[in-house]
Design an enzyme around this catalytic site. Structure first.
Site, PDB file in Angstrom:
ATOM      1  NE  ARG A  18      -2.135  -1.450   3.824  1.00 19.53           N
ATOM      2  CZ  ARG A  18      -1.836  -0.781   4.938  1.00 19.53           C
ATOM      3  NH1 ARG A  18      -2.056   0.516   5.008  1.00 19.53           N
ATOM      4  NH2 ARG A  18      -1.324  -1.404   5.981  1.00 19.53           N
ATOM      5  CB  ALA A  83       7.548  -2.078   6.690  1.00 17.75           C
ATOM      6  CB  ILE A  85       2.992   1.192  12.355  1.00 18.07           C
ATOM      7  CG1 ILE A  85       4.001   0.859  13.477  1.00 18.07           C
ATOM      8  CG2 ILE A  85       2.735  -0.026  11.489  1.00 18.07           C
ATOM      9  CD1 ILE A  85       3.450  -0.084  14.533  1.00 18.07           C
ATOM     10  CD  GLN A 144       3.669  11.727  13.977  1.00 17.62           C
ATOM     11  OE1 GLN A 144       4.486  12.467  13.441  1.00 17.62           O
ATOM     12  NE2 GLN A 144       2.998  10.801  13.309  1.00 17.62           N
ATOM     13  CE1 TYR A 147       6.068   7.121  11.654  1.00 16.70           C
ATOM     14  CE2 TYR A 147       6.402   9.489  11.649  1.00 16.70           C
ATOM     15  CZ  TYR A 147       6.256   8.298  10.959  1.00 16.70           C
ATOM     16  OH  TYR A 147       6.311   8.292   9.582  1.00 16.70           O
ATOM     17  N   PRO A 177      10.025  11.918   4.004  1.00 11.51           N
ATOM     18  CG  PRO A 177       8.694  10.099   3.391  1.00 11.51           C
ATOM     19  CD  PRO A 177       9.825  10.486   4.291  1.00 11.51           C
ATOM     20  N   GLY A 178       7.535  14.525   3.818  1.00  9.04           N
ATOM     21  CA  GLY A 178       6.614  15.348   4.605  1.00  9.04           C
ATOM     22  C   GLY A 178       5.299  14.600   4.708  1.00  9.04           C
ATOM     23  CB  ILE A 180       2.902  11.115   1.685  1.00  7.50           C
ATOM     24  CG1 ILE A 180       4.337  11.687   1.768  1.00  7.50           C
ATOM     25  CG2 ILE A 180       2.621  10.470   0.327  1.00  7.50           C
ATOM     26  CD1 ILE A 180       4.667  12.801   0.809  1.00  7.50           C
TER      27      ILE A 180
HETATM   28  P1  NAP Z   1       0.773   2.812   4.885  1.00 11.24           P
HETATM   29  O1  NAP Z   1      -0.047   3.289   3.725  1.00 11.24           O
HETATM   30  O2  NAP Z   1       0.124   2.638   6.201  1.00 11.24           O
HETATM   31  O3  NAP Z   1       1.509   1.458   4.436  1.00 11.24           O
HETATM   32  C1  NAP Z   1       2.372   0.807   5.328  1.00 11.24           C
HETATM   33  C2  NAP Z   1       2.937  -0.429   4.655  1.00 11.24           C
HETATM   34  O4  NAP Z   1       3.785  -1.081   5.607  1.00 11.24           O
HETATM   35  C3  NAP Z   1       1.882  -1.421   4.252  1.00 11.24           C
HETATM   36  O5  NAP Z   1       2.289  -2.080   3.078  1.00 11.24           O
HETATM   37  C4  NAP Z   1       1.852  -2.391   5.426  1.00 11.24           C
HETATM   38  O6  NAP Z   1       1.334  -3.638   4.987  1.00 11.24           O
HETATM   39  C5  NAP Z   1       3.336  -2.438   5.788  1.00 11.24           C
HETATM   40  N1  NAP Z   1       3.614  -2.847   7.161  1.00 11.24           N
HETATM   41  C6  NAP Z   1       3.181  -2.295   8.318  1.00 11.24           C
HETATM   42  N2  NAP Z   1       3.650  -2.964   9.364  1.00 11.24           N
HETATM   43  C7  NAP Z   1       4.431  -3.959   8.882  1.00 11.24           C
HETATM   44  C8  NAP Z   1       5.196  -4.990   9.459  1.00 11.24           C
HETATM   45  N3  NAP Z   1       5.258  -5.167  10.777  1.00 11.24           N
HETATM   46  N4  NAP Z   1       5.856  -5.837   8.643  1.00 11.24           N
HETATM   47  C9  NAP Z   1       5.800  -5.706   7.306  1.00 11.24           C
HETATM   48  N5  NAP Z   1       5.092  -4.743   6.693  1.00 11.24           N
HETATM   49  C10 NAP Z   1       4.408  -3.893   7.467  1.00 11.24           C
HETATM   50  O7  NAP Z   1       1.994   3.807   5.157  1.00 11.24           O
HETATM   51  P2  NAP Z   1       2.729   4.870   4.227  1.00 11.24           P
HETATM   52  O8  NAP Z   1       2.140   6.194   4.491  1.00 11.24           O
HETATM   53  O9  NAP Z   1       2.827   4.358   2.837  1.00 11.24           O
HETATM   54  O10 NAP Z   1       4.164   4.870   4.938  1.00 11.24           O
HETATM   55  C11 NAP Z   1       5.283   4.190   4.422  1.00 11.24           C
HETATM   56  C12 NAP Z   1       6.521   4.675   5.150  1.00 11.24           C
HETATM   57  O11 NAP Z   1       6.662   6.081   4.972  1.00 11.24           O
HETATM   58  C13 NAP Z   1       6.484   4.454   6.656  1.00 11.24           C
HETATM   59  O12 NAP Z   1       7.760   4.108   7.138  1.00 11.24           O
HETATM   60  C14 NAP Z   1       6.076   5.810   7.211  1.00 11.24           C
HETATM   61  O13 NAP Z   1       6.497   5.999   8.517  1.00 11.24           O
HETATM   62  C15 NAP Z   1       6.780   6.727   6.226  1.00 11.24           C
HETATM   63  N6  NAP Z   1       6.210   8.068   6.150  1.00 11.24           N
HETATM   64  C16 NAP Z   1       4.929   8.266   5.756  1.00 11.24           C
HETATM   65  C17 NAP Z   1       4.425   9.558   5.694  1.00 11.24           C
HETATM   66  C18 NAP Z   1       3.032   9.879   5.262  1.00 11.24           C
HETATM   67  O14 NAP Z   1       2.640  11.055   5.370  1.00 11.24           O
HETATM   68  N7  NAP Z   1       2.251   8.937   4.770  1.00 11.24           N
HETATM   69  C19 NAP Z   1       5.253  10.636   6.057  1.00 11.24           C
HETATM   70  C20 NAP Z   1       6.554  10.390   6.461  1.00 11.24           C
HETATM   71  C21 NAP Z   1       7.027   9.087   6.494  1.00 11.24           C
HETATM   72  P3  NAP Z   1       0.554  -4.641   5.984  1.00 11.24           P
HETATM   73  O15 NAP Z   1      -0.323  -3.792   6.846  1.00 11.24           O
HETATM   74  O16 NAP Z   1      -0.155  -5.584   5.110  1.00 11.24           O
HETATM   75  O17 NAP Z   1       1.633  -5.305   6.724  1.00 11.24           O
END
Ligand code: NAP
Length: 240
Positions: A18, A83, A85, A144, A147, A177-178, A180
């Site tokens: 995702r 990956a 959370i 956070q 986090y 990333p900011g 997203i």
């Molecule tokens: P997301 O849409 O919630 O997707 C998270 C992904 O990680 C999913 O594929 C999930 O799949 C997988 N995942 C979660 N826990 C896992 C585990 N224990 N083992 C293996 N896979 C796991 O998150 P996202 O927004 O794309 O974020 C991706 C990364 O970017 C993260 O590290 C997040 O901290 C970072 N980030 C995001 C943002 C933002 O604004 N979205 C900003 C800064 C940084 P399953 O649930 O099926 O395991």
């Protein structure tokens, strides 16, 4: 024709089912890479990528992933440790479990992901590791503390690894990333989202593809071969 040089390179993306991870998987495939990805759910070839069910908290499971990917696709050139959370709350309300679970996935999970591949990369004299941190890891974010602590720790890990691995021809970098648009930020209440958007100079959240392109640049043995130990911020000028 110019290229990023990722054709036939084997790349593993964690959390590729995702959001940012899925966008990265799709872009890397389009750039000609052989891509494997993990999540806690999928377990088959999906859309031309090798999808493996594995939880990054489980070091032994990630070792098995490494074996499976190398068996089916060949030696791994690139890793995108994505990956992650959130479990947001104000500091007094965060339980010890909320801390431990974030450390398990966002920090130990990154360590579990890199470990099985690093010696092979050193032996082959090539490799590129990209870890997804966050704007919160650099500037902090109310609600956070847990986090942000894990995301700051990942930056320390990568900067140190870059210093160690350079002599072996292996690079390590971070994308920070900011905000997203993904499932992760869907949970933010609309009012809070409006407040955050007003703080972002480009006045919108980024798209997962914006991060995917940054990861592809840092993986590229052509475009970023002199870039290591760096934090690439992709945040619409929402700076620290
Ligand atoms: P997301 O849409 O919630 O997707 C998270 C992904 O990680 C999913 O594929 C999930 O799949 C997988 N995942 C979660 N826990 C896992 C585990 N224990 N083992 C293996 N896979 C796991 O998150 P996202 O927004 O794309 O974020 C991706 C990364 O970017 C993260 O590290 C997040 O901290 C970072 N980030 C995001 C943002 C933002 O604004 N979205 C900003 C800064 C940084 P399953 O649930 O099926 O395991």
């Amino acid at each position: 024709m110019l290229s990023l040089g990722l054709e036939d390179k084997v790349v593993l993306v964690t959390g590729g089912s995702r959001g940012i991870g899925a966008a990265t998987v799709n872009l890397l495939k389009d750039l000609g890479a052989k891509v494997a990805y993990t999540s806690r759910n999928g377990n088959d070839y999906q859309n031309g990528a090798l999808a493996i069910k594995a939880d990054v908290r489980d070091a032994a499971a990630v070792e098995e992933v490494a074996q499976k990917v190398e068996e089916k696709l060949g030696p791994v050139y690139g890793i995108v440790a994505n990956a992650g959370i959130t479990k947001d709350n104000f500091y007094p309300k965060l339980s010890l479990e909320d801390w431990d679970s974030l450390i398990d996935v966002n920090l130990k999970g990154v360590n579990h992901t890199i470990r099985p591949f690093i010696s092979g990369m050193y032996e082959r004299g090539e490799g590129s590791i990209v870890c997804i941190s966050s704007i919160s890891g650099e500037r902090g974010n109310a609600g956070q503390t847990n986090y942000a602590a894990t995301k700051a720790a990942v930056i320390g890990l990568v900067k140190s690894l870059a210093r160690e691995s350079s002599r072996y021809g292996v690079r390590a970098n971070v994308v920070a990333p900011g905000f997203i648009e993904t499932d992760m930020t869907k949970a933010i209440p609309e009012k809070v989202k409006d407040k955050i958007t007003a703080e972002i100079p480009v006045r919108r959240f980024g798209q997962p593809e914006d991060i995917a392109w940054a990861a592809a640049f840092l993986l590229s043995p052509v475009a970023s071969k002199y870039v290591t130990g760096e934090v690439l911020r992709v945040n619409g000028a929402h700076h620290t």
